[in-house]
Design an enzyme around this catalytic site. Structure first.
Site, PDB file in Angstrom:
ATOM      1  N   GLU A   1      -4.990   1.230  -2.914  1.00  0.00           N
ATOM      2  CA  GLU A   1      -3.578   1.600  -3.051  1.00  0.00           C
ATOM      3  C   GLU A   1      -2.696   0.359  -3.114  1.00  0.00           C
ATOM      4  OE1 GLU A   1      -3.296   5.934  -0.848  1.00  0.00           O
ATOM      5  OE2 GLU A   1      -3.194   4.131   0.396  1.00  0.00           O
TER       6      GLU A   1
ATOM      7  N   ASP B   1       0.516   4.136  -2.961  1.00  0.00           N
ATOM      8  CA  ASP B   1       0.209   5.545  -2.732  1.00  0.00           C
ATOM      9  C   ASP B   1       1.139   6.434  -3.555  1.00  0.00           C
ATOM     10  OD1 ASP B   1      -0.858   7.897  -1.345  1.00  0.00           O
ATOM     11  OD2 ASP B   1       1.024   7.898  -0.229  1.00  0.00           O
TER      12      ASP B   1
ATOM     13  N   GLU C   1       0.835  -1.208   0.000  1.00  0.00           N
ATOM     14  CA  GLU C   1       0.000   0.000   0.000  1.00  0.00           C
ATOM     15  C   GLU C   1       0.867   1.255   0.000  1.00  0.00           C
ATOM     16  OE1 GLU C   1      -2.122   2.767   3.221  1.00  0.00           O
ATOM     17  OE2 GLU C   1      -1.679   0.691   3.762  1.00  0.00           O
TER      18      GLU C   1
ATOM     19  N   ASP D   1      -7.024   1.689   1.537  1.00  0.00           N
ATOM     20  CA  ASP D   1      -5.763   0.945   1.649  1.00  0.00           C
ATOM     21  C   ASP D   1      -5.674  -0.158   0.596  1.00  0.00           C
ATOM     22  OD1 ASP D   1      -5.151   2.512   3.816  1.00  0.00           O
ATOM     23  OD2 ASP D   1      -5.572   0.964   5.319  1.00  0.00           O
TER      24      ASP D   1
END
Length: 232
Positions: free
Chosen positions: A126, A54, A50, A123
């Site tokens: 991502e 991002d 994650e 989450d």
């Protein structure tokens, strides 16, 4: 569950992971790992992936805005990117892609309805992006988000976060009262693919014109063009 996820990705997005374990980890919550002690050393979960996802999303969205809005000021570029990579935006994308159906959760989290929790959905979205980047590279990530995210710009999906109409009104009213009106100029396309053209008139002068898949999106683009004109 992983087999169903693979089938969905192939069917809906034409994505086939080479490293299935990576995909599995991207959809595995720490609670599931903690409740499976006999496999704990072998199982991985999504948090590190994650973190990467991002950063990849920030880069891909930044590149898209830079390339497709060449005259947009830096401040507005930053606001648009922030709207597109917000946690609530990602959680909605995750549901739209049915990612919530494939998350591996511990029993406690499952009972707590974590599968619908916006922060977890963000989450997972991502994490999927991070896994896709590791497995197939940035071009495949761009292809995926070009289908899932970028078309929403034309549909005015981020309008409530990027309100050009309000900004235009605030700028104009700094110099006193003024009359602002939005008019429909043209409508093209079949019923299910309408494209609207709207203009914005300020004190009887046309200040900007824009197109969009909805009237609201076209009005936002017209306001954006008016703001550009005022800044020259």
């Amino acid at each position: 569950m992983i087999e169903g996820l693979q089938e969905m990705l192939k069917r809906d997005f034409n994505i086939t992971f080479k490293d299935v374990d990576l995909l599995d980890a991207a959809f595995t919550h720490a609670s599931y790992v903690n409740e499976t002690p006999e496999r704990k050393k072998k199982l991985k979960y999504y948090e590190r992936i994650e973190f990467l996802g991002d950063a990849v999303m920030q880069l891909c969205v930044s590149e898209y805005i830079y390339e497709h809005y060449p005259e947009m000021p830096e401040g507005k570029m930053s606001r648009l990117r922030a709207a597109m990579v917000r946690a609530d935006s990602f959680s909605k994308f995750a549901i739209e892609c049915h990612f919530n159906e494939y998350i591996r959760l511990g029993k406690g989290e499952e009972k707590g309805n974590a599968r619908q929790r916006p922060s977890l959905l963000c989450d997972i979205f991502e994490s999927f992006i991070g896994a896709l980047y590791l497995d197939q590279g940035k071009d495949e990530v761009v292809r995926f988000i070009s289908k899932v995210i970028f078309p929403k710009l034309e549909l005015g999906w981020f309008d409530h976060m990027m309100d050009n109409k309000t900004e235009l009104q605030e700028v104009l009213q700094q110099n006193g009262e003024c009359k602002i009106k939005y008019n429909e100029v043209n409508v093209t396309g079949p019923d299910n693919e309408r494209v609207y053209t709207m203009n914005v008139v300020v004190n009887n002068e046309v200040m900007g014109e824009g197109t969009g898949r909805t009237k609201k999106a076209a009005e936002q683009m017209a306001a954006y063009q008016a703001l550009k004109k005022l800044r020259k």
